[in-house]
Design a protein around this motif. Structure first.
Motif, PDB file in Angstrom:
ATOM      1  N   VAL A   1       1.010  -1.033  -0.168  1.00 21.41           N
ATOM      2  CA  VAL A   1      -0.069   0.196  -0.441  1.00 21.41           C
ATOM      3  C   VAL A   1       1.002   1.178   0.350  1.00 21.41           C
ATOM      4  N   GLN A   2       1.042   1.655  -1.311  1.00 24.06           N
ATOM      5  CA  GLN A   2       1.948   2.922  -1.439  1.00 24.06           C
ATOM      6  C   GLN A   2       0.615   4.287  -0.848  1.00 24.06           C
ATOM      7  N   PHE A   3       1.454   5.194  -0.700  1.00 23.97           N
ATOM      8  CA  PHE A   3       0.345   7.391  -0.273  1.00 23.97           C
ATOM      9  C   PHE A   3       1.714   7.924  -0.136  1.00 23.97           C
ATOM     10  N   GLY A   4       0.999   8.810   0.134  1.00 25.09           N
ATOM     11  CA  GLY A   4       1.899   9.860   0.571  1.00 25.09           C
ATOM     12  C   GLY A   4       2.141  11.795  -0.178  1.00 25.09           C
ATOM     13  N   HIS A   5       3.358  12.188  -0.172  1.00 24.48           N
ATOM     14  CA  HIS A   5       3.374  12.964  -0.579  1.00 24.48           C
ATOM     15  C   HIS A   5       3.476  13.530  -2.355  1.00 24.48           C
ATOM     16  N   LEU A   6       2.246  14.155  -2.769  1.00 27.46           N
ATOM     17  CA  LEU A   6       3.056  14.199  -4.710  1.00 27.46           C
ATOM     18  C   LEU A   6       4.125  15.020  -5.285  1.00 27.46           C
ATOM     19  N   GLY A   7       3.609  16.409  -4.335  1.00 29.58           N
ATOM     20  CA  GLY A   7       4.199  17.664  -4.458  1.00 29.58           C
ATOM     21  C   GLY A   7       5.981  17.291  -3.955  1.00 29.58           C
ATOM     22  N   ASP A   8       6.491  16.870  -3.088  1.00 32.25           N
ATOM     23  CA  ASP A   8       7.587  16.738  -2.918  1.00 32.25           C
ATOM     24  C   ASP A   8       8.690  15.694  -3.175  1.00 32.25           C
ATOM     25  N   GLY A   9       7.727  14.095  -3.795  1.00 35.23           N
ATOM     26  CA  GLY A   9       8.070  13.093  -4.460  1.00 35.23           C
ATOM     27  C   GLY A   9       8.035  11.585  -2.890  1.00 35.23           C
ATOM     28  N   ASN A  10       7.468  12.101  -1.365  1.00 31.97           N
ATOM     29  CA  ASN A  10       7.673  11.336  -0.820  1.00 31.97           C
ATOM     30  C   ASN A  10       5.966  10.328  -0.704  1.00 31.97           C
ATOM     31  N   ILE A  11       6.790   8.994  -0.117  1.00 30.14           N
ATOM     32  CA  ILE A  11       5.936   8.143  -0.854  1.00 30.14           C
ATOM     33  C   ILE A  11       6.144   7.375   0.581  1.00 30.14           C
ATOM     34  N   HIS A  12       5.122   7.489   1.259  1.00 30.98           N
ATOM     35  CA  HIS A  12       5.162   6.135   2.366  1.00 30.98           C
ATOM     36  C   HIS A  12       4.821   4.862   1.805  1.00 30.98           C
ATOM     37  N   VAL A  13       5.783   3.740   1.885  1.00 31.87           N
ATOM     38  CA  VAL A  13       5.730   1.827   1.371  1.00 31.87           C
ATOM     39  C   VAL A  13       4.832   1.899   2.669  1.00 31.87           C
ATOM     40  N   ASN A  14       4.311   1.108   2.250  1.00 24.84           N
ATOM     41  CA  ASN A  14       3.938   0.245   3.336  1.00 24.84           C
ATOM     42  C   ASN A  14       3.415  -1.034   2.391  1.00 24.84           C
ATOM     43  N   LEU A  15       4.540  -2.241   3.578  1.00 32.46           N
ATOM     44  CA  LEU A  15       4.509  -3.763   3.160  1.00 32.46           C
ATOM     45  C   LEU A  15       3.522  -4.422   3.825  1.00 32.46           C
ATOM     46  N   LEU A  16       2.566  -5.158   3.912  1.00 37.54           N
ATOM     47  CA  LEU A  16       1.519  -5.852   4.582  1.00 37.54           C
ATOM     48  C   LEU A  16       2.017  -7.251   4.488  1.00 37.54           C
ATOM     49  N   ASP A  17       1.972  -7.973   5.727  1.00 38.98           N
ATOM     50  CA  ASP A  17       1.815  -9.242   5.359  1.00 38.98           C
ATOM     51  C   ASP A  17       3.068 -10.297   5.526  1.00 38.98           C
ATOM     52  N   VAL A  18       3.992  -9.400   5.849  1.00 38.73           N
ATOM     53  CA  VAL A  18       5.411 -10.074   5.565  1.00 38.73           C
ATOM     54  C   VAL A  18       5.723 -10.606   6.469  1.00 38.73           C
ATOM     55  N   PRO A  19       6.675 -11.811   6.714  1.00 40.81           N
ATOM     56  CA  PRO A  19       6.719 -12.648   7.599  1.00 40.81           C
ATOM     57  C   PRO A  19       7.501 -12.151   8.456  1.00 40.81           C
ATOM     58  N   LEU A  20       7.837 -12.508   9.510  1.00 42.76           N
ATOM     59  CA  LEU A  20       8.815 -11.499  10.772  1.00 42.76           C
ATOM     60  C   LEU A  20      10.081 -11.662  10.255  1.00 42.76           C
ATOM     61  N   ASP A  21      10.555 -13.089  10.158  1.00 42.50           N
ATOM     62  CA  ASP A  21      11.978 -13.612   9.695  1.00 42.50           C
ATOM     63  C   ASP A  21      11.979 -12.785   8.142  1.00 42.50           C
ATOM     64  N   ASP A  22      11.223 -12.010   7.559  1.00 42.85           N
ATOM     65  CA  ASP A  22      11.968 -11.690   6.316  1.00 42.85           C
ATOM     66  C   ASP A  22      11.404 -10.043   5.889  1.00 42.85           C
ATOM     67  N   GLN A  23      11.484  -9.626   7.181  1.00 44.43           N
ATOM     68  CA  GLN A  23      11.057  -7.929   6.963  1.00 44.43           C
ATOM     69  C   GLN A  23      12.427  -7.524   6.981  1.00 44.43           C
ATOM     70  N   CYS A  24      13.693  -7.070   7.722  1.00 44.64           N
ATOM     71  CA  CYS A  24      14.647  -6.641   7.256  1.00 44.64           C
ATOM     72  C   CYS A  24      15.245  -6.715   5.854  1.00 44.64           C
ATOM     73  N   THR A  25      14.994  -8.209   5.206  1.00 39.92           N
ATOM     74  CA  THR A  25      15.919  -8.028   3.636  1.00 39.92           C
ATOM     75  C   THR A  25      14.754  -7.448   2.822  1.00 39.92           C
ATOM     76  N   ALA A  26      13.459  -7.561   3.223  1.00 38.38           N
ATOM     77  CA  ALA A  26      12.021  -6.853   2.427  1.00 38.38           C
ATOM     78  C   ALA A  26      12.361  -5.365   2.434  1.00 38.38           C
ATOM     79  N   ALA A  27      12.696  -4.415   3.606  1.00 37.35           N
ATOM     80  CA  ALA A  27      13.064  -3.323   4.136  1.00 37.35           C
ATOM     81  C   ALA A  27      13.843  -2.571   3.181  1.00 37.35           C
ATOM     82  N   ASP A  28      15.534  -3.549   3.549  1.00 35.99           N
ATOM     83  CA  ASP A  28      16.698  -3.193   2.637  1.00 35.99           C
ATOM     84  C   ASP A  28      16.481  -3.360   1.660  1.00 35.99           C
TER      85      ASP A  28
END
Length: 454
Positions: free
Chosen positions: A366-393
């Motif tokens: 799910v992505q949303f944010g401030h279009l005028g300054d290029g700031n996007i809030h990236v949200n990844l849902l249901d990511v297994p706990l062991d995979d979260q650091c890898t997904a963020a990286d």
């Protein structure tokens, strides 16, 4: 030993009073876990009443080598306002919520002084009472505090019009790690004497000093605003719409983007979505609804559908501002939340790449944010706990590859400390570390935030 020893606790109680030093885990729990529920540390919670008490607390902590994490409304999303989990050094969480005074508005100088614990909503109310406005706004306005907003250099929904929080800071009062009080407090737009230390403290995330009061710039309030929800095929089309509005001479107050996944999620939670479209743009302009309608008509086929109403248009804004809490409730695991920015001509690329990454991993984006300054809030849902650091990286590396920033407005905190090298080169990081060492030679200010411990 995360809670300081009994001698230190007694000294702290002598400064702020017995009821304002919390050491029982159940009583301190709400302070020690961040908003996301991801970061939980141990510490004695200390709640000073004013700058003098903050200074005395800092002297006591410095004398006993106690680490200090300042905290405002605890609405941060990167673990910057809670102690480092598992760290066994003695630690104080310094809650600044009691420093919540908002001073009288200087109508001629267009400024107001506010304590670090004053909420954004209270500053908005004070400014409005004088016929002015404060140029930063966030969905968390009722709980986000001025000290925390300055410490993270918050951006928010009005940045396209007024700039980030740093741009609103005319003066500042802060307590250094030694307990000395630094004050620069003049309502001047031009004051060019040496280094701009207030700007340095803005965005420092409690690693250099404890912000206790801020002198804030105010702006004239818009007499009328108009708000539109605009359906477009994709993000690129929404960007063309905003450029068309600007070309028509209308002044844009806010321009927010919501992808279909987020709008559908919020609509399922009970917030009305006016139409189905690939992307929804929320745009607010100064002026009346007729002006905005004309500007949208000039945008041509990029506008698939639109509804326009007079500001403040709270229901339209509710569609955008419900995203964060709705997303948090909808995920089966803690949400991987990444606040990033990319050049304006790469926003569509970022959104597409994240969608492909999520699809390949079998998770939701799910992505949303401030279009005028290029700031996007990236949200990844249901990511297994062991995979979260890898997904963020993977997302942060994707952002760096697009020439963007791994932190647009929420700070680095602890969540992104290991990734600072993606946004700053070695010389840059060394210069920042030198500043940190100069102001905090004993390393007691929010260790683990911004810089991962060696």
């Amino acid at each position: 030993m995360a809670i300081p020893g009994p001698d230190v606790v007694r000294a702290l109680r002598g400064i702020v009073g017995d009821t304002h030093v919390l050491t029982e885990p159940d009583v301190a729990a709400s302070y020690l876990t961040d908003w996301t529920g991801t970061w939980t540390g141990e510490a004695a919670v200390v709640r000073p009443a004013d700058t003098a008490e903050v200074a005395d607390v800092m002297r006591a902590c410095a004398a006993h080598s106690v680490a200090v994490t300042p905290q405002g409304g605890n609405t941060g999303l990167v673990g910057g306002s809670t102690p480092t989990p598992g760290d066994d050094r003695p630690w104080v969480l310094l809650s600044l919520r009691r420093l919540d005074t908002v001073g009288d508005v200087d109508s001629q100088g267009r400024c107001v002084g506010a304590g670090a614990g004053a909420t954004l909503a209270s500053v908005h109310a004070a400014a409005a009472g004088a016929g002015l406005a404060f140029g930063v706004d966030l969905a968390a306005r009722d709980s986000a505090t001025i000290g925390g907003m300055v410490a993270t250099n918050a951006g928010g929904i009005r940045m396209i019009r007024h700039g980030d929080t740093r741009a609103q800071v005319l003066g500042i009062e802060a307590v250094l790690p030694s307990g000395d009080v630094f004050t620069r407090w003049r309502p001047l737009r031009k004051d060019n004497v040496g280094y701009h230390l207030p700007a340095l403290l803005a965005g420092s995330e409690g690693t250099l000093a404890v912000i206790t009061r801020v002198l804030l710039r105010l702006v004239p309030a818009a007499a009328r605003t108009a708000v539109a929800l605009v359906g477009t095929v994709d993000v690129a089309a929404a960007q063309r719409v905003t450029r068309s509005i600007e070309a028509s001479g209308r002044l844009i107050e806010a321009a927010e983007i919501m992808t279909r996944a987020g709008v559908d999620l919020v609509a399922a939670a009970g917030v009305r979505a006016p139409f189905d479209s690939g992307t929804t743009l929320l745009v607010e302009t100064a002026g009346d609804t007729g002006d905005l309608s004309e500007a949208l008509a000039a945008a041509g086929s990029d506008v698939v559908d639109a509804v326009v109403e007079a500001g403040p248009a709270r229901e339209a804004w509710r569609l955008r501002e419900s995203h964060t809490e709705t997303i948090a409730r909808s995920s089966t695991t803690p949400v991987v939340k990444l606040d990033v920015s990319v050049p304006l001509d790469r926003v569509q690329d970022l959104v597409d790449r994240v969608d492909r990454l999520a699809a390949a991993a079998g998770v939701r984006a799910v992505q949303f944010g401030h279009l005028g300054d290029g700031n996007i809030h990236v949200n990844l849902l249901d990511v297994p706990l062991d995979d979260q650091c890898t997904a963020a990286d993977r997302v942060l590396r994707m952002v760096a590859d697009l020439g963007g920033s791994i932190s647009a407005e929420h700070g680095i905190g602890r969540a992104k400390a290991a990734s600072v090298g993606l946004g700053r080169d070695d010389v840059d990081v060394a210069a920042m570390r030198a500043i940190k060492s100069a102001l905090d030679p004993c390393g007691i200010m929010n260790p683990g935030a911004i810089f991962a411990d060696p």
